[in-house]
Design a protein around this motif. Structure first.
Motif, PDB file in Angstrom:
ATOM      1  N   VAL A   1       0.948  -1.193  -0.153  1.00 54.88           N
ATOM      2  CA  VAL A   1      -0.102  -0.037   0.122  1.00 54.88           C
ATOM      3  C   VAL A   1       0.826   1.244   0.080  1.00 54.88           C
ATOM      4  N   ILE A   2       0.560   2.303  -0.876  1.00 52.82           N
ATOM      5  CA  ILE A   2       1.425   3.462  -0.840  1.00 52.82           C
ATOM      6  C   ILE A   2       0.510   4.528  -0.961  1.00 52.82           C
ATOM      7  N   TYR A   3       0.654   5.569  -0.059  1.00 57.17           N
ATOM      8  CA  TYR A   3      -0.032   6.541   0.210  1.00 57.17           C
ATOM      9  C   TYR A   3       0.546   7.841  -0.316  1.00 57.17           C
ATOM     10  N   ILE A   4       0.115   8.754  -0.945  1.00 59.54           N
ATOM     11  CA  ILE A   4       0.659  10.147  -1.551  1.00 59.54           C
ATOM     12  C   ILE A   4      -0.427  11.272  -1.086  1.00 59.54           C
ATOM     13  N   ASP A   5       0.262  12.281  -0.363  1.00 59.37           N
ATOM     14  CA  ASP A   5      -0.438  13.285  -0.235  1.00 59.37           C
ATOM     15  C   ASP A   5       0.581  14.522  -0.508  1.00 59.37           C
ATOM     16  N   CYS A   6      -0.085  15.430  -1.246  1.00 63.17           N
ATOM     17  CA  CYS A   6       0.824  16.561  -1.730  1.00 63.17           C
ATOM     18  C   CYS A   6      -0.104  17.778  -1.768  1.00 63.17           C
ATOM     19  N   ASN A   7       0.720  18.800  -1.646  1.00 59.21           N
ATOM     20  CA  ASN A   7       0.074  20.001  -1.740  1.00 59.21           C
ATOM     21  C   ASN A   7       1.189  21.029  -2.421  1.00 59.21           C
ATOM     22  N   MET A   8       0.753  22.112  -2.587  1.00 57.32           N
ATOM     23  CA  MET A   8       1.816  23.068  -3.443  1.00 57.32           C
ATOM     24  C   MET A   8       3.326  23.362  -2.902  1.00 57.32           C
ATOM     25  N   VAL A   9       3.291  22.722  -1.544  1.00 58.07           N
ATOM     26  CA  VAL A   9       4.791  22.849  -1.026  1.00 58.07           C
ATOM     27  C   VAL A   9       5.236  21.685  -0.599  1.00 58.07           C
TER      28      VAL A   9
ATOM     29  N   PRO B   1       0.090  18.312  -8.493  1.00 59.81           N
ATOM     30  CA  PRO B   1      -1.076  19.217  -7.969  1.00 59.81           C
ATOM     31  C   PRO B   1      -1.382  18.710  -6.613  1.00 59.81           C
ATOM     32  N   GLU B   2      -2.315  19.355  -6.015  1.00 59.40           N
ATOM     33  CA  GLU B   2      -2.811  18.946  -4.530  1.00 59.40           C
ATOM     34  C   GLU B   2      -3.537  17.679  -4.988  1.00 59.40           C
ATOM     35  N   ILE B   3      -2.968  16.594  -4.250  1.00 59.24           N
ATOM     36  CA  ILE B   3      -3.576  15.263  -4.299  1.00 59.24           C
ATOM     37  C   ILE B   3      -3.664  14.569  -2.929  1.00 59.24           C
ATOM     38  N   SER B   4      -4.361  13.768  -2.821  1.00 59.20           N
ATOM     39  CA  SER B   4      -4.365  12.599  -1.661  1.00 59.20           C
ATOM     40  C   SER B   4      -4.838  11.430  -2.007  1.00 59.20           C
TER      41      SER B   4
END
Length: 115
Positions: A72-80, A105-108
């Motif tokens: 399982v891989i979790y990826i959370d991203c915002n602009m920073v 881009p902003e993703i989760s």
């Protein structure tokens, strides 16, 4: 949080771990997000694959663990920031927080081999 299906494989001879989102094809760029962990992104700058050469050394775990297909891989991203977490059989293998210098881009989302 969006959930996607993960396909992963481990080549014990070459000590290479590869994972990709099922049904997504094409990589427009690969980024080294942390010493040997490469994140592939598609044409929309959304992560769709992971590649790790010398995986047992990079993750500091036995090769036998990497052979398990319950990933399982979790990826959370915002602009920073980009947050990347990987688990095998519920065991945290990797946790990375780095700057989002990749235009993601902003993703989760969760990419799960059991989805």
């Amino acid at each position: 949080m969006e959930t996607k299906t993960l396909i992963s494989s481990y080549d014990e001879i070459n000590d290479t771990f590869v994972a990709k989102v099922d049904g997504e094809y094409g990589i427009s760029a690969d980024y080294d997000i942390s010493d040997g962990i490469f994140l592939g992104i598609d044409k929309n700058n959304v992560p769709n694959s992971v590649y790790v050469n010398n995986a047992s050394e990079v993750f500091k775990i036995p090769k036998e663990i990497l052979e398990n297909s319950n990933v399982v891989i979790y990826i959370d991203c915002n602009m920073v920031c980009l947050n990347f977490h990987m688990f095998i059989e519920g065991l945290k293998i990797c946790s990375i927080r780095c700057r989002n210098d990749f235009g993601i881009p902003e993703i989760s989302f969760e990419i799960d081999s059991n989805h």
